[in-house]
Design an enzyme around this catalytic site. Sequence first.
Site, PDB file in Angstrom:
ATOM      1  N   HIS A   9      86.589  50.677  36.762  1.00 23.25           N
ATOM      2  CA  HIS A   9      85.664  51.680  36.241  1.00 23.25           C
ATOM      3  C   HIS A   9      84.517  50.999  35.531  1.00 23.25           C
ATOM      4  CE1 HIS A   9      86.309  51.607  31.794  1.00 23.25           C
ATOM      5  NE2 HIS A   9      87.498  51.137  32.116  1.00 23.25           N
ATOM      6  N   CYS A  10      83.391  51.711  35.428  1.00 22.51           N
ATOM      7  CA  CYS A  10      82.251  51.220  34.651  1.00 22.51           C
ATOM      8  C   CYS A  10      82.011  52.226  33.523  1.00 22.51           C
ATOM      9  CB  CYS A  10      81.025  51.018  35.533  1.00 22.51           C
ATOM     10  SG  CYS A  10      80.517  52.501  36.424  1.00 22.51           S
ATOM     11  N   VAL A  11      80.772  52.409  33.128  1.00 22.85           N
ATOM     12  CA  VAL A  11      80.491  53.262  31.977  1.00 22.85           C
ATOM     13  C   VAL A  11      80.835  54.716  32.238  1.00 22.85           C
ATOM     14  CG1 VAL A  11      78.690  54.046  30.389  1.00 22.85           C
ATOM     15  CG2 VAL A  11      78.691  51.692  31.195  1.00 22.85           C
TER      16      VAL A  11
END
Length: 634
Positions: free
Chosen positions: A27-29
Amino acid sequence: MANKYDGLARIIIQNVGGKSNVISLTHCVTRLRFKLKDENKANTEILKKTDGIVTVMKSGGQYQVVIGNHVPDVFEVVNKIGGFSSLENENNDSKEKMNFGSSLIDIISGIFAPTLGVLAATGMIKGILALLVYFNVLSSDGGTYQLLYTVSDGFFHYLPIMLGYSAAKKFKVNLFTGLALGGALMYMDDVLKLASMTPIATYFAGTDFVQNVYAKFLGIPILLPASGYASSVIPIILAVWMASKIEKMWKKIVPDVVKTFLVPMLTLAIATPLTFLIIGPIASLLTSVITVATNGIYNFSPIIAGVFLGALWQVLVIFGLHWGVVPIAMVNLSTLGYDPILSLIFAASFAQTAVVLAIIFKTKDKKLKSIAIPAFISGIFGVTEPAIYGVTLPKKKPFFISCIAAAIGGAIIGGLKINGYIIGGLGVFGIPSYINDKTNDITGMLWMLFALAISMIIAFILTMITYKDDKEDELKDEDKTVGVTKGIIASPLKGDIKELSEVNDEAFSNSALGKGVAIIPSEGKLISPADGVLKTIFPTGHAVGIKTDFGAEILIHIGMDTVKLNGKYFTKKIKQGEHVKKGQVLIEFDLEALKREGYSMITPIIITNSSEYLDLIYETNKKIDFGENLITLL
């Protein structure tokens, strides 16, 4: 203990094709980033319509489920329920092929995403320290400043070690091998500085590609870039990639009984010399080429570069392609000590946020406003996906206005040649990034604030002038609650109202059968929720289907798996096909006996034709009595 994201997590896992279809998950932001074996198995439209999911994107070989600011919490639950933490090794031999561009974005995002949170955090500390020194709150010679500066500068200085770890995870090599190679690059770098050694030879002197020789390995010169390997990016990534190939070879050869220590030893014994003799020099030359090329384009016309990057940045964010710009900024920071490239896009998130603010003022649509307000708050802090997917992109024109305003902001930033000096936070947290921390000069930050203000004013004014609610949105609030109300469903049970996602049956919990709610009954009686025709009553008495006089089609399923009882504990009070009145008893059931048998009594109440309605209004997590209003259909 149940988590509030359990239902959402199960919906996501089911509709990406199940655990067996998942190669890996990161996942990222704001996004869950899946790599799927077969994207055709994913139910994209169901995911897009699921509450808690902003949208779904396919880009860079990844299936991206956009969640929003709380993505780390959702990721944790999805990972726990799906058991995806072990999938990288299970699918290590996956033959999935991606084109070069997709592979590159996948590698960059996989390596840099885990570091960016802390990298931004340490950059923010550095920016705050520069402000405190500028306003004479702290002295740069004092212990407080020096102590905090060690962590703010230390993380970026020793970035090769951090990237060694994340690259090792990405390339599936021993994590400590990646750390060891990063440590070797920094050890050589720091020891030379401490010893103040003089080069015994220099190559490419007078150019941007200077390489010094301090020693030889088996008679071969060890070339080191003039700037050293501190804060470098490309050398360690290539070194770990090479080590992954070497390790794989040794794993096939070395006996299992000595693999634990012999494979890392043999891998490092080969990878370390190759890193310093071949990979390092080539990577540092490549780094210099990237620096010269990008800054050559920038210097040709910083204004044009600003317009181009500013206008396109939000589009790159949509497709997850913005990761390609991050390494360029890091290369610039490590070689030049500043970066002009990411500066050009800094106004984009503020322009997007200003557009949303204008829509909040202009719209009369409560639902849109309820989405726009949190999207505006999120945008202030630099996370614009909720604003893009939830507000501006569906409306089209506001999104284009944000791109125009961002392009103007980028042109101003380019024209003023504003540089960033750290990788700082997003949104307002990124503003101190434009303070020169070496000289504590805040001029760049002040000019950046000017550029942001212009960009936001343009975005806000253009949106205020041009924005109009769609005809559907222009209905007044009272029209939405009275004039367009298509019917009210009364509660057929007495008990506690729950979200449909809490039902432990995916056919109900993911709204595949229709939207609705669930009730945990406290009395063993089911009444008709409206006037209508009893279209279906199962022989077992555990479920009924009603078509109301105003057109709603209702399915009520008493408990989970109660069909297995073949009618035991259920007593039908009416026959199929009869017209029923609101409040009329349809079924009686022995609630306590069903509980003793171990059955879950959570009861879904589904509007099976909910797609024909604009919206369903209801409340959950509260008690309700027979006949009280449960669902309002718009």
